[in-house]
Write a protein that holds these residues in place. Structure first.
Motif, mmCIF file in Angstrom:
data_model
loop_
_atom_site.group_PDB
_atom_site.id
_atom_site.type_symbol
_atom_site.label_atom_id
_atom_site.label_comp_id
_atom_site.label_asym_id
_atom_site.label_seq_id
_atom_site.Cartn_x
_atom_site.Cartn_y
_atom_site.Cartn_z
ATOM 1 N N VAL A 158 38.318 14.373 45.596
ATOM 2 C CA VAL A 158 38.601 14.478 47.030
ATOM 3 C C VAL A 158 39.640 15.559 47.285
ATOM 4 C CG1 VAL A 158 39.644 13.267 49.003
ATOM 5 C CG2 VAL A 158 37.932 12.125 47.609
ATOM 6 N N PHE A 159 40.676 15.604 46.458
ATOM 7 C CA PHE A 159 41.716 16.612 46.632
ATOM 8 C C PHE A 159 41.162 18.029 46.465
ATOM 9 C CE2 PHE A 159 44.846 19.437 44.656
ATOM 10 C CZ PHE A 159 45.728 19.552 45.721
ATOM 11 N N LEU B 106 47.398 10.545 44.494
ATOM 12 C CA LEU B 106 47.307 10.976 43.097
ATOM 13 C C LEU B 106 48.681 10.986 42.441
ATOM 14 C CD1 LEU B 106 45.410 12.054 40.905
ATOM 15 C CD2 LEU B 106 45.873 14.336 41.757
ATOM 16 N N ILE B 107 49.662 11.504 43.139
ATOM 17 C CA ILE B 107 51.034 11.516 42.605
ATOM 18 C C ILE B 107 51.551 10.086 42.461
ATOM 19 C CG2 ILE B 107 53.412 12.172 43.142
ATOM 20 C CD1 ILE B 107 52.180 14.708 44.473
ATOM 21 N N GLY B 108 51.292 9.262 43.485
ATOM 22 C CA GLY B 108 51.738 7.879 43.427
ATOM 23 C C GLY B 108 51.055 7.079 42.336
ATOM 24 N N SER B 109 49.842 7.461 41.991
ATOM 25 C CA SER B 109 49.112 6.710 40.969
ATOM 26 C C SER B 109 49.685 6.930 39.576
ATOM 27 C CB SER B 109 47.635 7.081 40.990
ATOM 28 O OG SER B 109 47.440 8.400 40.545
ATOM 29 N N CYS B 110 50.454 7.978 39.408
ATOM 30 C CA CYS B 110 51.114 8.174 38.117
ATOM 31 C C CYS B 110 52.163 7.098 37.880
ATOM 32 C CB CYS B 110 51.771 9.550 38.065
ATOM 33 S SG CYS B 110 50.600 10.908 38.130
ATOM 34 N N PHE B 111 52.642 6.458 38.947
ATOM 35 C CA PHE B 111 53.703 5.462 38.837
ATOM 36 C C PHE B 111 53.212 4.044 39.077
ATOM 37 C CE2 PHE B 111 55.544 9.463 40.326
ATOM 38 C CZ PHE B 111 56.379 9.729 39.260
ATOM 39 N N HIS B 112 51.933 3.880 39.359
ATOM 40 C CA HIS B 112 51.420 2.553 39.643
ATOM 41 C C HIS B 112 50.024 2.407 39.040
ATOM 42 C CE1 HIS B 112 50.218 -0.996 41.932
ATOM 43 N NE2 HIS B 112 51.497 -1.181 42.141
ATOM 44 N N ILE C 160 43.081 18.942 56.169
ATOM 45 C CA ILE C 160 44.401 19.045 55.546
ATOM 46 C C ILE C 160 45.023 17.662 55.389
ATOM 47 C CG2 ILE C 160 45.634 19.527 57.700
ATOM 48 C CD1 ILE C 160 46.439 20.956 54.218
ATOM 49 N N LYS C 161 44.740 16.754 56.308
ATOM 50 C CA LYS C 161 45.269 15.404 56.173
ATOM 51 C C LYS C 161 44.653 14.687 54.981
ATOM 52 C CE LYS C 161 46.452 14.740 61.009
ATOM 53 N NZ LYS C 161 46.176 13.987 62.234
ATOM 54 N N LEU C 162 43.326 14.837 54.789
ATOM 55 C CA LEU C 162 42.677 14.242 53.620
ATOM 56 C C LEU C 162 43.186 14.858 52.329
ATOM 57 C CD1 LEU C 162 38.939 13.838 54.655
ATOM 58 C CD2 LEU C 162 40.523 12.042 53.985
ATOM 59 N N CYS C 163 43.380 16.162 52.358
ATOM 60 C CA CYS C 163 43.877 16.871 51.181
ATOM 61 C C CYS C 163 45.270 16.361 50.803
ATOM 62 C CB CYS C 163 43.896 18.367 51.477
ATOM 63 S SG CYS C 163 44.484 19.383 50.135
ATOM 64 N N MET C 164 46.163 16.284 51.770
ATOM 65 C CA MET C 164 47.530 15.826 51.491
ATOM 66 C C MET C 164 47.547 14.349 51.106
ATOM 67 S SD MET C 164 49.942 17.889 54.195
ATOM 68 C CE MET C 164 49.278 17.075 55.626
ATOM 69 N N ALA C 165 46.741 13.526 51.775
ATOM 70 C CA ALA C 165 46.716 12.100 51.456
ATOM 71 C C ALA C 165 46.227 11.859 50.039
ATOM 72 C CB ALA C 165 45.833 11.354 52.454
ATOM 73 N N SER C 166 45.193 12.572 49.628
ATOM 74 C CA SER C 166 44.695 12.383 48.258
ATOM 75 C C SER C 166 45.712 12.871 47.241
ATOM 76 C CB SER C 166 43.349 13.067 48.070
ATOM 77 O OG SER C 166 43.448 14.452 48.289
ATOM 78 N N PHE D 2 47.630 0.482 39.939
ATOM 79 C CA PHE D 2 46.572 0.082 40.867
ATOM 80 C C PHE D 2 45.499 1.151 41.016
ATOM 81 C CE2 PHE D 2 44.831 -0.222 45.200
ATOM 82 C CZ PHE D 2 44.286 -1.483 45.120
ATOM 83 N N PHE D 3 45.898 2.425 41.079
ATOM 84 C CA PHE D 3 44.957 3.521 41.287
ATOM 85 C C PHE D 3 44.481 4.162 39.988
ATOM 86 C CE2 PHE D 3 47.276 3.511 45.339
ATOM 87 C CZ PHE D 3 46.198 3.414 46.204
ATOM 88 N N GLU D 4 44.848 3.600 38.867
ATOM 89 C CA GLU D 4 44.556 4.227 37.572
ATOM 90 C C GLU D 4 43.057 4.425 37.335
ATOM 91 O OE1 GLU D 4 45.866 3.685 32.922
ATOM 92 O OE2 GLU D 4 46.137 2.043 34.315
ATOM 93 N N ASN D 5 42.228 3.539 37.823
ATOM 94 C CA ASN D 5 40.787 3.642 37.601
ATOM 95 C C ASN D 5 40.113 4.618 38.560
ATOM 96 O OD1 ASN D 5 40.952 1.712 35.581
ATOM 97 N ND2 ASN D 5 40.680 0.040 37.022
ATOM 98 N N HIS D 6 40.859 5.186 39.492
ATOM 99 C CA HIS D 6 40.281 6.039 40.520
ATOM 100 C C HIS D 6 40.743 7.493 40.424
ATOM 101 C CE1 HIS D 6 38.893 2.344 42.329
ATOM 102 N NE2 HIS D 6 40.131 1.885 42.311
ATOM 103 N N TYR D 7 41.211 7.918 39.268
ATOM 104 C CA TYR D 7 41.691 9.296 39.099
ATOM 105 C C TYR D 7 40.617 10.327 39.433
ATOM 106 C CZ TYR D 7 46.140 8.189 36.828
ATOM 107 O OH TYR D 7 47.399 7.767 36.566
ATOM 108 N N SER D 8 39.426 10.137 38.917
ATOM 109 C CA SER D 8 38.382 11.144 39.118
ATOM 110 C C SER D 8 38.001 11.261 40.593
ATOM 111 C CB SER D 8 37.157 10.819 38.265
ATOM 112 O OG SER D 8 36.649 9.556 38.618
ATOM 113 N N VAL D 9 37.958 10.147 41.320
ATOM 114 C CA VAL D 9 37.630 10.185 42.750
ATOM 115 C C VAL D 9 38.736 10.904 43.520
ATOM 116 C CG1 VAL D 9 37.250 8.787 44.808
ATOM 117 C CG2 VAL D 9 36.236 8.101 42.628
ATOM 118 N N LEU D 10 39.985 10.575 43.223
ATOM 119 C CA LEU D 10 41.108 11.194 43.928
ATOM 120 C C LEU D 10 41.202 12.691 43.644
ATOM 121 C CD1 LEU D 10 43.790 8.429 43.391
ATOM 122 C CD2 LEU D 10 42.612 9.008 45.510
ATOM 123 N N ILE D 11 41.008 13.075 42.403
ATOM 124 C CA ILE D 11 41.043 14.503 42.060
ATOM 125 C C ILE D 11 39.889 15.228 42.744
ATOM 126 C CG2 ILE D 11 40.766 16.144 40.161
ATOM 127 C CD1 ILE D 11 42.351 14.148 38.416
#
Length: 71
Positions: A47-48, A28-34, A18-24, A36-45
Motif C-alpha cells: 500500500v505504501f 509500518l513504522i508502528g508495527s516494528c514496535f508491536h 497522500i493520506k493513505l501513503c502517510m498512514a501506511s 499486532f501488525f507483524e503478519n501484515h508487513y507485505s500488505v502495508l509495504i
C-alpha cells in the motif's frame, strides 16, 4: 524555481493518496514496535509503495500542467 512559492490547486480526492501513503508508513513504522501488525508487513509495504508512486505521479503531472502558466 523556488519550491516553496509554487501554488497548486488540489481537490480533496487527490489528498486521499497522500493520506493513505502517510498512514501506511505510520502503521509500518508502528508495527516494528508491536506484534499486532507483524503478519501484515507485505500488505502495508505494498500500500505504501503504490500510493507513494501514485502520489508522486499525480504531483508531477499537476506541476507540469501548471508550469506553463506565467506568474
Amino acid at each position: 524555481m523556488n519550491f516553496f512559492t509554487i501554488k497548486t490547486s488540489w481537490s480533496n480526492a487527490e489528498f486521499i493518496l497522500i493520506k493513505l501513503c502517510m498512514a501506511s508508513a505510520y502503521i509500518l513504522i508502528g508495527s516494528c514496535f508491536h506484534d499486532f501488525f507483524e503478519n501484515h508487513y507485505s500488505v502495508l509495504i505494498g500500500v505504501f509503495i503504490i500510493t507513494a508512486i501514485w502520489f508522486v505521479y499525480q504531483w508531477l503531472k499537476k506541476m507540469k500542467s501548471h508550469s506553463d502558466i506565467p506568474y
